[in-house]
Design a protein around this motif. Structure first.
Motif, PDB file in Angstrom:
ATOM      1  N   THR A 176       0.838  -1.209   0.000  1.00 31.33           N
ATOM      2  CA  THR A 176       0.000   0.000   0.000  1.00 31.33           C
ATOM      3  C   THR A 176       0.874   1.260   0.000  1.00 31.33           C
ATOM      4  O   THR A 176       0.596   2.220  -0.732  1.00 31.33           O
ATOM      5  N   ARG A 177       1.956   1.231   0.776  1.00 36.27           N
ATOM      6  CA  ARG A 177       2.861   2.389   0.782  1.00 36.27           C
ATOM      7  C   ARG A 177       3.498   2.609  -0.582  1.00 36.27           C
ATOM      8  O   ARG A 177       3.640   3.745  -1.046  1.00 36.27           O
ATOM      9  N   LYS A 178       3.894   1.506  -1.232  1.00 40.00           N
ATOM     10  CA  LYS A 178       4.467   1.619  -2.588  1.00 40.00           C
ATOM     11  C   LYS A 178       3.462   2.237  -3.550  1.00 40.00           C
ATOM     12  O   LYS A 178       3.814   3.049  -4.411  1.00 40.00           O
ATOM     13  N   MET A 179       2.200   1.839  -3.408  1.00 42.80           N
ATOM     14  CA  MET A 179       1.161   2.359  -4.313  1.00 42.80           C
ATOM     15  C   MET A 179       0.889   3.840  -4.031  1.00 42.80           C
ATOM     16  O   MET A 179       0.651   4.623  -4.951  1.00 42.80           O
ATOM     17  N   GLN A 180       0.933   4.238  -2.750  1.00 39.63           N
ATOM     18  CA  GLN A 180       0.756   5.658  -2.411  1.00 39.63           C
ATOM     19  C   GLN A 180       1.866   6.495  -3.049  1.00 39.63           C
ATOM     20  O   GLN A 180       1.618   7.580  -3.589  1.00 39.63           O
ATOM     21  N   LYS A 181       3.067   5.956  -3.011  1.00 40.36           N
ATOM     22  CA  LYS A 181       4.208   6.653  -3.609  1.00 40.36           C
ATOM     23  C   LYS A 181       4.028   6.737  -5.131  1.00 40.36           C
ATOM     24  O   LYS A 181       4.231   7.797  -5.726  1.00 40.36           O
ATOM     25  N   GLU A 230       3.744  10.087  -7.514  1.00 41.67           N
ATOM     26  CA  GLU A 230       4.595  10.306  -8.695  1.00 41.67           C
ATOM     27  C   GLU A 230       3.750  10.541  -9.942  1.00 41.67           C
ATOM     28  O   GLU A 230       4.048  11.398 -10.765  1.00 41.67           O
ATOM     29  N   MET A 231       2.646   9.751 -10.071  1.00 44.93           N
ATOM     30  CA  MET A 231       1.757   9.905 -11.238  1.00 44.93           C
ATOM     31  C   MET A 231       1.067  11.271 -11.220  1.00 44.93           C
ATOM     32  O   MET A 231       0.916  11.910 -12.264  1.00 44.93           O
ATOM     33  N   ALA A 232       0.694  11.749 -10.017  1.00 40.19           N
ATOM     34  CA  ALA A 232       0.017  13.040  -9.889  1.00 40.19           C
ATOM     35  C   ALA A 232       0.938  14.181 -10.285  1.00 40.19           C
ATOM     36  O   ALA A 232       0.514  15.178 -10.871  1.00 40.19           O
ATOM     37  N   ARG A 233       2.222  13.988  -9.979  1.00 42.55           N
ATOM     38  CA  ARG A 233       3.201  15.013 -10.347  1.00 42.55           C
ATOM     39  C   ARG A 233       3.473  15.015 -11.850  1.00 42.55           C
ATOM     40  O   ARG A 233       3.953  15.987 -12.412  1.00 42.55           O
ATOM     41  N   GLY A 234       3.176  13.870 -12.481  1.00 42.11           N
ATOM     42  CA  GLY A 234       3.406  13.765 -13.931  1.00 42.11           C
ATOM     43  C   GLY A 234       4.827  13.406 -14.214  1.00 42.11           C
ATOM     44  O   GLY A 234       5.596  14.129 -14.790  1.00 42.11           O
TER      45      GLY A 234
END
Ligand code: NI
Length: 172
Positions: free
Chosen positions: A159-164, A168-172
């Motif tokens: 879950t922590r990996k997915m949050q990270k 990263e995806m939100a930052r583009g």
């Protein structure tokens, strides 16, 4: 049309989905979109909540052999009506939890009923990868992910990996 696949953690992936009452063109289009999204990913199964729709709809195709005829399968209101005592362990993954895998034990053979894309009631006995996949997808309709079967520490790590990944995806 390809749809966006939600990444865990997302509250929509934890919801119990509603049964489909009547098949509409919108639902058939959704099913076709989900198949396109699944093949494109690529994956062998996809559930409606993974594209943000809280209806009891899954699609799957577990034919993986090169050159074999595909079997795109659409299931509305799928239900496991019988399961074997014999179990099977499979290293599962999920399009909502990319690149993470974990061993899950499930019944090896299941009888499933569903309504197909044409509105006909269907039933079939599944084994092997089909049995694993159909149970994994039906779990999604009940807000359950394969990582819920793993030990808490492993689940938290994923879950922590997915949050990270999502940051990263939100930052583009
Ligand atoms: Ni999944």
């Amino acid at each position: 049309m390809k749809r966006n696949i939600l990444i865990h953690p997302d509250p929509r992936l934890k919801k119990v989905c509603a049964p489909v009452a009547d098949l509409s063109d919108a639902l058939r289009t959704l099913a076709d979109d989900m198949l396109e999204t699944m093949y494109e990913a690529p994956g062998i199964g996809l559930a409606a909540p993974q594209v943000g729709v809280l209806d009891r709809l899954i699609v799957l195709d577990c034919i993986k052999e090169e050159g074999a005829t595909p079997r795109p399968t659409v299931m509305f209101n799928p239900k496991v009506v019988a399961a074997s005592d014999e179990t099977n362990v499979y290293d599962e993954g999920c399009l909502s939890i990319p690149e993470q895998y974990g061993e899950v034990t499930r019944p090896a053979v299941v009888d499933v009923t569903w309504i197909d894309r044409d509105g006909n009631q269907q039933s079939e006995t599944f084994d092997g990868l089909w049995a694993t996949c159909v149970q994994h997808e039906i779990d999604h309709l009940n807000g359950k992910l394969f990582i819920d079967y793993l030990k808490p520490l492993r689940r938290q790590m994923i879950t922590r990996k997915m949050q990270k990944l999502k940051r990263e995806m939100a930052r583009g």
